[in-house]
Design a protein around this motif. Sequence first.
Motif, short mmCIF file in Angstrom:
data_model
loop_
_atom_site.label_atom_id
_atom_site.label_comp_id
_atom_site.label_asym_id
_atom_site.label_seq_id
_atom_site.Cartn_x
_atom_site.Cartn_y
_atom_site.Cartn_z
N ASP A 716 48.68 30.46 47.96
CA ASP A 716 48.70 29.84 46.53
C ASP A 716 47.34 30.02 45.78
O ASP A 716 47.45 29.46 44.54
CB ASP A 716 48.95 28.48 46.81
CG ASP A 716 50.37 28.49 47.32
OD1 ASP A 716 51.19 29.14 47.24
OD2 ASP A 716 50.52 27.18 47.88
N ALA A 717 46.38 30.66 46.22
CA ALA A 717 45.12 30.72 45.69
C ALA A 717 45.43 31.64 44.51
O ALA A 717 45.29 32.78 44.71
CB ALA A 717 43.86 30.94 46.55
N ARG A 718 44.99 31.24 43.35
CA ARG A 718 45.16 32.04 41.97
C ARG A 718 44.23 33.29 41.98
O ARG A 718 44.82 34.62 42.11
CB ARG A 718 44.66 31.39 40.67
CG ARG A 718 44.92 32.20 39.51
CD ARG A 718 44.91 31.45 38.17
NE ARG A 718 44.91 32.20 36.94
CZ ARG A 718 43.93 32.82 36.54
NH1 ARG A 718 42.86 33.26 37.29
NH2 ARG A 718 44.05 33.61 35.37
N ASP A 719 43.11 33.28 42.41
CA ASP A 719 42.09 34.29 42.52
C ASP A 719 42.41 35.39 43.73
O ASP A 719 42.29 36.59 43.33
CB ASP A 719 40.67 33.93 42.79
CG ASP A 719 39.88 33.32 41.45
OD1 ASP A 719 40.37 33.28 40.52
OD2 ASP A 719 38.95 32.81 41.69
N GLU A 720 42.93 34.78 44.58
CA GLU A 720 43.21 35.63 45.87
C GLU A 720 44.64 36.51 45.32
O GLU A 720 44.85 37.61 45.69
CB GLU A 720 43.65 34.88 47.10
CG GLU A 720 42.38 34.53 47.83
CD GLU A 720 41.51 35.49 48.08
OE1 GLU A 720 42.05 36.60 48.82
OE2 GLU A 720 40.31 35.64 47.71
N GLN A 721 45.48 35.60 44.54
CA GLN A 721 46.76 36.58 44.15
C GLN A 721 46.38 37.50 43.07
O GLN A 721 46.89 38.60 43.11
CB GLN A 721 47.65 35.54 43.33
CG GLN A 721 48.54 34.74 44.47
CD GLN A 721 49.50 35.45 45.13
OE1 GLN A 721 49.76 36.68 44.82
NE2 GLN A 721 49.99 34.74 46.21
N LEU A 779 50.67 27.80 41.83
CA LEU A 779 49.40 28.30 41.33
C LEU A 779 48.61 27.30 40.63
O LEU A 779 47.21 27.16 40.56
CB LEU A 779 49.42 29.52 40.52
CG LEU A 779 49.93 30.69 41.36
CD1 LEU A 779 50.21 31.85 40.41
CD2 LEU A 779 48.86 31.35 42.39
N ALA A 782 46.69 24.73 42.65
CA ALA A 782 45.80 25.20 43.51
C ALA A 782 44.49 24.76 42.97
O ALA A 782 44.40 24.98 41.96
CB ALA A 782 45.97 26.78 43.81
#
Length: 783
Positions: A716-721, A779, A782
């Motif tokens: 759910d981490a935006r940067d990782e997505q 997101l 998060a």
Amino acid sequence: MSGSARRIALAFAWLALLALAGLGIGRTLEVTGDLRRFMPEPRTPAQRLLIDELGEGPGARLLLVGLDGAPAETLAAQSDALRQALQADPRFAHVANGAGLGLDVIPESLRAYRYLLTPTFDAAPLDRAALNEALALRVQDLGSPAASLVEPLLPSDPTLETLVLAESWQPAHQPELRHGVWFDRDGRRALLLVQTRAAGFDPTGQGEAVQALRDAFERVRGTSASTLELGGPGAFSVEIGARTQREASLIGSIDSVVFVLILWLAYRSWRAPLLGALPLASGGLAGLGAVALSSDAVHGITIAFGFTLIGVAQDYPIHLFSHQRPGLPPRDNARALWRTLGTGVASTCIAYLTFFVAGVEGLRQLAVFTIVGLATAALATRFVLPALLDVDGRGAFPDVATMPRVQRLWARAQRWPRIRVVHGLALAAVAVAIAALAPGAFWQNDLSRLTPAPAELLARDARLREQLGAPDVRYVIVVQSASVEAALQTSERLRPALDAAQKRGALGGFDLASRYLPSIATQRARQAQLPTRDALAPMLARAVAASPFQRDAFEPFLEDVERARTATPLTPQALAGTPLAQAIEGLLVERDGGATALVSLTGIQDVAAIEQIATAHGATLLDLKAASESLVAEYRTRVLTALALASVLLALTVWVSLRDARRVLRVLAPMALTTIGILAVLRLAGVELNLFHLVALILAAGLGLDYALFFDHAGDARDEQLRALHAIVVCSLTTLLVFSVLALSSIPVLRAIGGTVALGVLCNFVLALLIVRPAPRALEAAP
């Protein structure tokens, strides 16, 4: 040593190791083109015959030659010069152009046996009446234009059985003779029929033979404007091989440029394409080396397919680059990605591991190449590549999560609707219905439709085959017997019925071994018909006395008849090394304690009538097209069984990695829907599916699984997505462009793989984005 120096030294060491491995493999690698390695083991007599005929049969070794573009007299002279040049070349077993009436097929050592081979005296004995008639005809012959041909034969052969046999052994449906050689009906094209010693499944030998033929033609054509046309399986394989090599080289160059440009644009660093190519090259060499060590020879298709299939390995360094960010050591980054990356690699390897179940040598080689290659590329990405990345931040790749274009793309993707379970089931149901109900055959069973030969080459071959009267490549009569003698006797009984069928138009022509070599029983019966020397000498003396010939002119004739009367009957072994052996080669085969006699057929007009004749004489009319279709169907069944097993193992692998039923279903759903969707699209387009589509579906499925796994890995981490999105976009765009170029190939095999994988990449990316990505609320919540 500074960190930068260590990285440069490691890079050069890696490159040196790759170069040494390449040199070592190149020295030991033996490449084969024997397509039987990519065919399942034949199980029926028809299938065994098909494989033998495709590889070793005379039809597979025929080159059909046409000379055109010059006056008929010039072409005739060139035809004869070309025949003589090729007859002296050990790469050719037989060359025919109608010249010389085929007297050379009976070597001097076998001339006396003509009385055991000819049917002339089966109905009427060799007596005084026959001798009187023969000598009277020879007097006429000596006063005719044929005198130069007849005179050398007279002392030993006043009945001219040598000419009788030579004429009877000419092709059943030979072309017209003009200027002493074969021409087409229009008289504009000189024709030759050439048989190579190299088997049909030996592309190297066929290539050498074709080149030798072309070189010989260039020598005999001189300054004339004549041209050479070639047909036949050997000519096909050479032209197809050259075309494949040209296209593969062009496609490979385009792929390399695409890979470099996309990685440079994606990371704004020249280091990205250079570093990204190292694991891919390592995997390719490792896979090739593993096959070379485990097999006596590596098939060319294995090499071509192998490097295509391990193209998925280019995704591994891309994921490492896209997930790299300031403050995160590359080794920690690789360690964090390894569970997801390893799951994708293991799943893909499992899919190819099941090729061992298919029981086909070529697929086993392909499995070894792909599994070792993918595993090596993944391990290189995990343990070696991070050491080449800058740890302190200087020259490192940018954090792609901060790139505005990636953020804008993610914002647009967030507005796309998500696919729920009910939507997925509906899509699957529609796709299955389309695939099942679309008109036309579902599977492609015709081997000939997989040939990459262009239409004009096929048309040329058909024209030359029809003009030369080459045997039918579909139907053949098979006589299975316990011995060669029994097979020859059955063939002899078949001949009158086939002669009658030919006269009434049901058959254009036929050829069989007993036409050249009668059974021992027939030879002994003919020996019994021959008079002894004591009986023949007075009859000959009276016939000579009534003619203009000298009294002792035919002493060699008396010796030949006596030698034939007391000789041991001829067998196939006795013909070894003679032109007659070449004539019966492929028509009479000993194997497994038995013998098989084949009757080649030309111009069948009534299949049912010929089948009835074969059955009535204990033989079988085989439809090699039907045999090839059954072989392909069995092959496909084995591959489908392997794929079903792969699907189960793949799902188990993902389950072991994720341990969550919802996550497992969410990861597998895009791949499953894409596979069904591709089948539906291909069926709607009227495409009949073949083995190459199945191989492409496996590759597309492996790519789709990687996309879904990395979307799931990001959580759910935006940067990782954002990083996952960037990596998957770069991976899919690179693969899409590469296989789109492949789909433009003129070669059906490459076109089928390219189009299928390109469609699969597009569908997998979209479906993974719509199914696996987290909901917007997650997101927002998060940290």
